[in-house]
Motif scaffolding. Structure first.
Motif, PDB file in Angstrom:
ATOM      1  N   UNK A  20      39.617  32.747  34.056  1.00 46.77           N
ATOM      2  CA  UNK A  20      38.343  32.294  33.802  1.00 46.77           C
ATOM      3  C   UNK A  20      37.577  31.494  34.889  1.00 46.77           C
ATOM      4  N   UNK A  21      38.447  30.847  35.865  1.00 47.69           N
ATOM      5  CA  UNK A  21      37.711  30.155  37.144  1.00 47.69           C
ATOM      6  C   UNK A  21      37.260  31.493  37.933  1.00 47.69           C
ATOM      7  N   UNK A  22      37.860  32.489  38.043  1.00 42.90           N
ATOM      8  CA  UNK A  22      37.510  33.726  38.734  1.00 42.90           C
ATOM      9  C   UNK A  22      36.074  34.117  38.237  1.00 42.90           C
ATOM     10  N   UNK A  23      35.925  34.362  37.284  1.00 42.87           N
ATOM     11  CA  UNK A  23      34.648  34.884  36.576  1.00 42.87           C
ATOM     12  C   UNK A  23      33.528  33.959  36.819  1.00 42.87           C
ATOM     13  N   UNK A  24      34.061  32.316  36.677  1.00 43.97           N
ATOM     14  CA  UNK A  24      32.849  31.586  36.962  1.00 43.97           C
ATOM     15  C   UNK A  24      32.533  31.498  38.374  1.00 43.97           C
ATOM     16  N   UNK A  25      33.688  31.660  39.281  1.00 42.01           N
ATOM     17  CA  UNK A  25      33.530  31.489  40.649  1.00 42.01           C
ATOM     18  C   UNK A  25      32.532  32.841  41.145  1.00 42.01           C
ATOM     19  N   UNK A  26      32.669  34.093  40.463  1.00 37.90           N
ATOM     20  CA  UNK A  26      31.544  34.904  40.720  1.00 37.90           C
ATOM     21  C   UNK A  26      30.345  34.548  40.336  1.00 37.90           C
ATOM     22  N   UNK A  27      30.271  34.158  39.257  1.00 34.24           N
ATOM     23  CA  UNK A  27      28.762  33.757  39.015  1.00 34.24           C
ATOM     24  C   UNK A  27      28.213  32.602  39.625  1.00 34.24           C
ATOM     25  N   UNK A  28      29.053  31.892  40.279  1.00 35.84           N
ATOM     26  CA  UNK A  28      28.529  30.768  41.204  1.00 35.84           C
ATOM     27  C   UNK A  28      27.899  31.491  42.623  1.00 35.84           C
ATOM     28  N   UNK A  29      28.232  32.343  42.788  1.00 38.25           N
ATOM     29  CA  UNK A  29      27.887  33.240  44.078  1.00 38.25           C
ATOM     30  C   UNK A  29      29.044  33.536  45.198  1.00 38.25           C
ATOM     31  N   UNK A  30      30.445  32.807  44.953  1.00 34.81           N
ATOM     32  CA  UNK A  30      31.294  33.217  46.051  1.00 34.81           C
ATOM     33  C   UNK A  30      31.140  34.651  46.311  1.00 34.81           C
ATOM     34  N   UNK A  31      31.405  34.870  47.627  1.00 34.40           N
ATOM     35  CA  UNK A  31      31.551  36.332  48.234  1.00 34.40           C
ATOM     36  C   UNK A  31      32.954  36.982  47.903  1.00 34.40           C
ATOM     37  N   UNK A  32      34.019  36.283  47.870  1.00 39.74           N
ATOM     38  CA  UNK A  32      35.376  36.967  47.723  1.00 39.74           C
ATOM     39  C   UNK A  32      36.410  35.851  46.961  1.00 39.74           C
ATOM     40  N   UNK A  33      37.338  36.253  46.204  1.00 42.56           N
ATOM     41  CA  UNK A  33      38.300  35.550  45.811  1.00 42.56           C
ATOM     42  C   UNK A  33      39.790  36.010  46.274  1.00 42.56           C
ATOM     43  N   UNK A  34      40.450  34.790  46.647  1.00 44.22           N
ATOM     44  CA  UNK A  34      41.756  34.836  47.286  1.00 44.22           C
ATOM     45  C   UNK A  34      42.801  34.486  46.300  1.00 44.22           C
ATOM     46  N   UNK A  35      43.979  35.081  46.331  1.00 44.96           N
ATOM     47  CA  UNK A  35      45.088  34.425  45.355  1.00 44.96           C
ATOM     48  C   UNK A  35      46.257  34.400  46.202  1.00 44.96           C
ATOM     49  N   UNK A  36      46.862  33.015  46.156  1.00 45.12           N
ATOM     50  CA  UNK A  36      48.320  32.758  46.642  1.00 45.12           C
ATOM     51  C   UNK A  36      49.258  33.749  45.850  1.00 45.12           C
ATOM     52  N   UNK A  37      50.294  33.966  46.254  1.00 43.52           N
ATOM     53  CA  UNK A  37      51.543  34.631  45.550  1.00 43.52           C
ATOM     54  C   UNK A  37      52.574  33.800  45.652  1.00 43.52           C
ATOM     55  N   UNK A  38      52.947  32.993  44.520  1.00 43.01           N
ATOM     56  CA  UNK A  38      54.107  32.049  44.945  1.00 43.01           C
ATOM     57  C   UNK A  38      55.142  32.397  43.700  1.00 43.01           C
ATOM     58  N   UNK A  61      39.312  43.351  36.482  1.00 40.48           N
ATOM     59  CA  UNK A  61      38.523  43.970  35.440  1.00 40.48           C
ATOM     60  C   UNK A  61      37.497  42.895  34.567  1.00 40.48           C
ATOM     61  N   UNK A  62      37.756  41.654  34.949  1.00 35.14           N
ATOM     62  CA  UNK A  62      36.929  40.589  34.521  1.00 35.14           C
ATOM     63  C   UNK A  62      35.545  40.372  35.379  1.00 35.14           C
ATOM     64  N   UNK A  63      35.708  40.902  36.568  1.00 33.77           N
ATOM     65  CA  UNK A  63      34.487  40.632  37.679  1.00 33.77           C
ATOM     66  C   UNK A  63      34.038  42.141  37.935  1.00 33.77           C
ATOM     67  N   UNK A  64      33.051  42.114  38.632  1.00 33.75           N
ATOM     68  CA  UNK A  64      32.497  43.231  39.124  1.00 33.75           C
ATOM     69  C   UNK A  64      31.933  43.435  40.520  1.00 33.75           C
ATOM     70  N   UNK A  65      31.741  42.076  41.091  1.00 32.73           N
ATOM     71  CA  UNK A  65      31.006  42.010  42.434  1.00 32.73           C
ATOM     72  C   UNK A  65      32.064  41.493  43.424  1.00 32.73           C
ATOM     73  N   UNK A  66      32.503  40.510  43.317  1.00 36.03           N
ATOM     74  CA  UNK A  66      33.404  39.751  44.484  1.00 36.03           C
ATOM     75  C   UNK A  66      34.504  40.508  45.123  1.00 36.03           C
TER      76      UNK A  66
END
Length: 331
Positions: A20-38, A61-66
């Motif tokens: 959910x946060x990823x989708x909203x972050x894309x909508x807010x205009x972030x250029x990329x998303x990074x994920x930790x792997x723990x 699948x939930x995003x299209x641009x970032x």
């Protein structure tokens, strides 16, 4: 122009929330998303550690641009590099070319769980070299057999392999790491805003700042910085102290601690004022943005922000991220 990213912090949020946060972050205009792997959070108070690759598959699948990225995965102990190669290839196809594989030599916290011990740093770097060689070979789509000091691959092929493979970013902390890894990865990842490290990478990287071997843009220098936004500054500081006081230990300490209990013990004397002096906290967006400036001045091309804690995460990505991005880009 500097690109700004949002961190999917798997240690402090559950898997559905992260998507959910990823989708909203894309909508807010972030250029990329990074994920930790723990496999574990740093502190029990963080309380989460879902499987990053499942989360990223859903995010793809939930995003299209970032753009998407692991920040970072360790392809040597918990994962065999042949398995990482397959996961990365699949995610690149699912995201239609938006994925970068970010790798590093790992932390004991996550890697000891498979019972294979925790090698010394020199051995971990040797292992990472072999892992990158294996991943690169498998991403050609050819049949690969590899017989190294640490890893073997027996007649393996990535059957669903993206054209050109997957761009790789590698975490380095000094010139020795640059010398070893610049020829094996397109992009540099670092945890400190070190301009000398950026210069060393650009000088050593075979792309020379131009187009990279897999057809991606010029070599990127990728960093990450925590912030703690909250309408109340004291609440922001208290949350940063509760969940991010491990941050002050530095890589050389954090890489070797095996459990959340170890991180709690190592950070027991860290005070709230110590955290507030190193992490920007509170409602002032100008101050939060200004805390990122050292990475910009050091020459980093991509900077991901970490909003500390889950309590204000939804409000941050829904209401705060867009005006914060405006201030970051104005820098």
């Amino acid at each position: 122009m500097t690109r700004f990213g949002y961190t999917l912090m798997t240690e402090q949020s559950g898997p559905r929330q992260l998507v959910d946060y990823a989708v909203k972050a894309e909508e807010a205009g972030f250029d990329f998303l990074v994920s930790s792997d723990h496999y574990s959070p740093w502190l029990v108070s963080q309380g989460h550690a879902p499987y990053a690759w499942s989360v990223l598959g859903a995010v793809a699948y939930a995003t299209s641009r970032v753009d998407l990225m692991t920040y970072v995965t360790c392809p040597t102990v918990r994962y065999h590099p042949a398995v990482v190669a397959q996961k990365a290839a699949t995610l690149q196809l699912m995201s239609e070319g938006r994925f970068t594989l970010g790798v590093g030599s790992g932390e004991n916290l996550n890697e000891h769980v498979v019972g294979e011990g925790w090698p010394a740093v020199a051995a971990r770097q040797d292992m990472l070299v072999e892992a990158l060689e294996i991943i690169r070979e498998l991403h050609t789509g050819d049949l690969v057999t590899y017989d190294g000091q640490y890893f073997r691959v027996d007649s393996a092929r990535i059957w669903d392999c993206p054209d050109g493979g997957v761009p790789i970013g590698v975490a380095v902390s000094g010139d020795s790491g640059v010398d070893r890894f610049a020829g094996l990865a397109e992009h540099m990842i670092a945890v400190e805003p070190d301009a000398d490290l950026v210069d060393s990478w650009d000088a050593a990287h075979p792309a020379g700042g131009s187009e990279s071997g897999t057809g991606t843009a010029a070599s990127r220098k990728i960093g990450q910085i925590p912030i703690s936004w909250d309408p109340d500054e004291k609440t922001a500081i208290a949350r940063a102290h509760e969940q991010f006081r491990w941050f002050g230990g530095g890589w050389y300490v954090n890489a070797d601690l095996p459990t959340p209990a170890g991180f709690a013990a190592a950070s027991q004397f860290v005070r709230e004022e110590d955290v507030a002096s190193s992490i920007a906290c509170g409602p002032d967006l100008d101050a939060l943005a200004e805390s990122v400036r050292p990475y910009i001045d050091a020459g980093f091309t991509d900077i991901a922000v970490v909003q500390v804690g889950d309590e204000q995460q939804d409000r941050f990505v829904s209401e705060v991220a867009e005006p914060l991005l405006e201030k970051l880009r104005a820098l």
